[in-house]
Design an enzyme around this catalytic site. Structure first.
Site, PDB file in Angstrom:
ATOM      1  N   ASP A   1       0.795  -1.225   0.000  1.00  0.00           N
ATOM      2  CA  ASP A   1       0.000   0.000   0.000  1.00  0.00           C
ATOM      3  C   ASP A   1       0.826   1.274   0.000  1.00  0.00           C
ATOM      4  O   ASP A   1       0.332   2.329  -0.415  1.00  0.00           O
ATOM      5  CB  ASP A   1      -0.958  -0.008   1.186  1.00  0.00           C
ATOM      6  CG  ASP A   1      -2.085  -1.016   1.005  1.00  0.00           C
ATOM      7  OD1 ASP A   1      -2.476  -1.259  -0.149  1.00  0.00           O
ATOM      8  OD2 ASP A   1      -2.568  -1.571   2.005  1.00  0.00           O
TER       9      ASP A   1
ATOM     10  N   TYR B   1     -10.419  -1.162   0.736  1.00  0.00           N
ATOM     11  CA  TYR B   1     -10.264  -1.283   2.185  1.00  0.00           C
ATOM     12  C   TYR B   1     -10.039   0.064   2.844  1.00  0.00           C
ATOM     13  O   TYR B   1      -9.368   0.945   2.308  1.00  0.00           O
ATOM     14  CB  TYR B   1      -9.115  -2.231   2.541  1.00  0.00           C
ATOM     15  CG  TYR B   1      -9.602  -3.619   2.866  1.00  0.00           C
ATOM     16  CD1 TYR B   1     -10.370  -3.852   4.005  1.00  0.00           C
ATOM     17  CD2 TYR B   1      -9.338  -4.695   2.035  1.00  0.00           C
ATOM     18  CE1 TYR B   1     -10.849  -5.115   4.305  1.00  0.00           C
ATOM     19  CE2 TYR B   1      -9.811  -5.968   2.322  1.00  0.00           C
ATOM     20  CZ  TYR B   1     -10.568  -6.166   3.466  1.00  0.00           C
ATOM     21  OH  TYR B   1     -11.049  -7.420   3.759  1.00  0.00           O
TER      22      TYR B   1
END
EC number: 1.4.3.21
Length: 763
Positions: free
Chosen positions: A386, A471
């Site tokens: 990420d 998410y």
């Protein structure tokens, strides 16, 4: 009864009624009968509170809008007229990708903080894409001093040993737009017949959206990405509505016109092109599953199907907040610290002090990772690193009353990413004090003497949240009155799904008619630069063992006696613990200073994690996130090892820019300035209750930093919030029990600000 008596009684009745009305009116406001209002609670801390902010409090503050603007203006002048706004840049352009704070060297920062030396120069770190050069590359430039820059220093070779290959660069938003244009305008029309039949295809696929995967290829140098196609469900999560079509896009060429579709996957089968898929469909060779485009009964929406109920519980500050926030600095009666966001690495805190003594120089998120499984190419190859997308970049505004308590203090964040002008995320952080509804400690005695003593657990929290595609991650740093620091992250948001086909039981659970919730792991890596009573620290491991012995007063009997084991870990290899291996139950960093009882002053690292298995070490990309293998590792602190990952690792994990395992090279860790690197994570097998969203309950992991003989006793003993009374005292008296004063001390109404939201685009 004569008329005179009746008249007197009537007059008395009228007087009585009038008096009652007056009494009632006294108890009501003067605005036409509204009930009288409680006074508003104070909105600021009482001026007599002892906490203050030191003058050097902004040393670690993220760059302001003015500083970001000054850096961009300077870079534009120095790099010449060929610089293109990253918001419109193509791969063949030169552009400034990002500008953020260049953290100062620790030695210079401590010299300023502790010895009054001049502050180190305030600098910025810029990442620049040079696509127009004969050998396209990525460079890192340090610009300073701020706020009036006069120099620019290329640190790429110094930090990385050479220029950064161009294929490692993160994907710009414009590159995604160009890929979408290629898919929807050039490629999908080649399979319009099939798409009309299966997916209610509209002109240029306007009812469909794409979602990227990563990494982008199978070996170093690749830039080929699998994109899944989903129904574009307005106002809800499209992530649950895969239509079964996935496209492998090769977008390595600098000219988007040369990008190609390398492979097509549709509902369980591979094809060389969309034209081939269409031809086989027309020949009746494709088994097409018709997928409704309206969701499955609305369970994909976050809009509640029931009307609002009574207002939920609300915490407030009856005498005003007991902390203050000035810029990036937070201070309370116990704690002071600075907070910020790395554009790619995410939340971080610096210079954490408890009762004025520094415990931690830095705690910072380094990286987050999600590894997926599945029977489609997009699912089976996805390893989201990420930091390559940006956990600071994709920080979201915090929604008052949901993401944080309604009365929290909210702080904006300014950034410059993929733009020539700075932008602002409103309410990017929140800071609040919260009663946990749990005693920190207590004892109720009915044995020999009668008394009660206890302390309600009230914590200070700083929070931010990042939304990475589907998410949402909640990042918490929690400061406890016992001197403990808690780091916790939670996962929520939508699961990433795949089209349901074939034998899916190996890869997750079915969560709707055509949707597979794909198995995956979540991991996050943290840097913990503890300075326990100074810079020179040692690592101790303690545990337990049962030792057999003869019972002293009855030697014919055996007893298993519990004992403590202690071991000093002197080398980095000794203090590097792989996921799944036995880790000492007590592991702490200690100084050579002792507490009152002769024990070295220490801070324990207590992990709360149930991580999944790491990627096998023989995987070709395992070096790209080698930190995932270690649940805990302690190394010497080095300026040249500032981070365990890199924004460039996502797109080239096969030849990573930073390989954390290189940090563990068996150097001594005895009496050195040390860093603990902590991994926390969990396995997630999606299930029906993940629809519409994954909940935070049970999906939070992290670690504690807890004092271990650092103090002479529990420091919360001195808390002004403590409660104590004996059986022979009146617990309802204010002078005995402060809680008895609450009816007066808390007799105020919280001053609730009007609800506002930070919006969905940054300004």
């Amino acid at each position: 009864m004569n008329q005179k008596t009746i008249l007197v009684l009537l007059i008395l009745a009228v007087i009585t009624i009038f008096a009652l009305v007056c009494v009632l009116l006294v108890g009501r406001g003067g605005d036409g009968g509204e009930p009288s209002q409680l006074p508003h609670c104070p909105s600021v801390s009482p001026s007599a509170q002892p906490w203050t902010h030191p003058g050097q409090s902004q040393l670690f503050a993220d760059l302001s809008r003015e500083e970001l603007t000054a850096v961009m203006r300077f870079l534009t002048q120095r790099l010449g007229p060929g610089l293109v706004d990253a918001a419109q840049a193509r791969p063949s352009d030169n552009c400034v990708f990002s500008v953020e704070l260049q953290l100062p060297p620790k030695a210079a920062a401590l010299a300023h903080l502790d010895r009054g030396s001049p502050p180190p120069a305030r600098e910025a770190l810029a990442i620049v894409f040079f696509g127009r050069q004969p050998q396209p590359n990525v460079s890192e430039l340090v610009v300073g001093p701020l706020p009036h820059p006069s120099y620019m220093r290329d640190v790429t070779v110094e930090r990385h040993g050479g220029p950064l290959p161009y294929h490692r660069r993160p994907v710009l938003f414009q590159e995604y737009l160009d890929i979408d244009q290629m898919i929807f305008n050039r490629e999908l029309p080649q399979a319009s017949g099939l798409l009309h039949h299966c997916c209610f295809y509209k002109h240029r696929g306007r009812n469909l959206v794409t979602m990227t995967t990563a990494p982008r290829g199978l070996q170093s140098g690749d830039r080929a990405t699998w994109f899944g196609l989903y129904y574009n469900i307005s106002g809800a999560g499209f992530f649950l509505h895969h239509v079964g079509l996935e496209l492998l896009v090769n977008h390595k060429a600098l000219d988007p016109a040369r990008w190609t579709i390398q492979k097509v996957f549709y509902q369980g089968r591979y094809y060389d092109s969309l034209a081939q898929l269409e031809a086989q469909f027309e020949a009746g060779l494709v088994n097409v599953v018709l997928i409704p485009d309206n969701g499955t009964g609305g369970s994909w929406s976050l809009k509640s199907p029931v009307p609002p109920g009574p207002a939920p519980p609300l915490q407030f500050y009856p005498q005003g907040p007991r902390f203050s926030v000035q810029g990036s600095r937070v201070a309370s009666s116990l704690w002071t610290f600075s907070f910020g966001l790395g554009a790619f690495s995410g939340p971080r805190i610096f210079d954490v002090r408890f009762q004025g003594e520094r415990l931690v120089y830095e705690i910072s998120l380094q990286e987050a990772l999600a590894i997926y499984g599945g029977n489609s190419p997009a699912a089976m190859t996805t390893r989201y690193v990420d930091g390559g997308f940006g956990m600071g970049k994709y920080t979201t505004p915090l929604t008052r009353g949901v993401d944080c308590p309604y009365l929290a203090t909210y702080v904006d964040w300014h950034f410059l990413l993929e733009s020539q002008a700075p932008k602002t995320i409103r309410d990017a952080f929140c800071v609040f004090e919260q009663n946990q509804g749990l005693p920190l400690r207590r004892h109720h005695s009915d044995l020999y003497s009668h008394y009660f003593g206890g302390l309600a657990e009230t914590v200070l929290v700083v929070r931010s949240m990042s939304t990475l595609l589907n998410y949402d991650y909640v990042w918490d740093t929690v400061f406890h009155p016992s001197g403990a620091i808690e780091i916790r992250f939670y996962a929520t948001g939508y699961i990433s799904s795949a089209f349901l086909f074939g034998a899916t039981g190996k890869y997750g659970n079915q969560v709707s008619e055509h949707t597979l919730g794909t198995v995956h792991t979540h991991s996050a890596h943290f840097k913990v630069d503890l300075d326990v009573a100074g810079l020179e620290n040692w690592v101790w491991a303690e545990d337990m063992v049962f030792v057999p012995m003869a019972v002293p007063w009855s030697p014919e009997h055996q007893l298993q006696r519990l004992q403590v084991t202690r071991k000093l870990l002197e080398m980095e290899e000794q203090a590097a613990f792989l996921v799944g291996s036995a880790t000492p139950r007590y592991l702490y960093l200690a100084s050579n200073h002792s507490n009152k009882w002769g024990h070295p002053r220490g801070y324990r690292i207590q992990m709360l994690s149930f991580a999944g298995e790491p990627l096998p070490q023989n995987s070709s990309m395992a070096r790209g996130f080698s930190w995932e293998r270690y649940q805990l590792a302690v190394t010497q602190r080095k300026e040249e090892e500032p981070s365990s990952s890199s924004v460039f690792n996502q797109n080239d994990p096969w030849a990573p820019t930073v390989d954390f395992s290189d940090f563990i090279n068996n150097e001594t860790i005895a009496g050195k300035d040390l860093v603990a690197w902590v991994t926390a994570g969990f396995l997630h097998i999606p299930h029906a209750e993940d629809i519409p969203n994954t909940v935070t309950v049970g999906n939070g992991v992290g670690f504690f930093l807890r004092p271990y003989n650092f103090f002479d006793e529990d420091p919360s003993f001195y808390s002004a919030d403590s409660i104590y009374f004996r059986g022979d005292q009146d617990a309802g008296a204010c002078e005995v029990n402060p809680l008895a004063c609450l009816p007066q001390a808390a007799a105020c109404a919280p001053d609730l600000p009007a609800f506002s939201h930070g919006g969905f685009s940054h300004n």
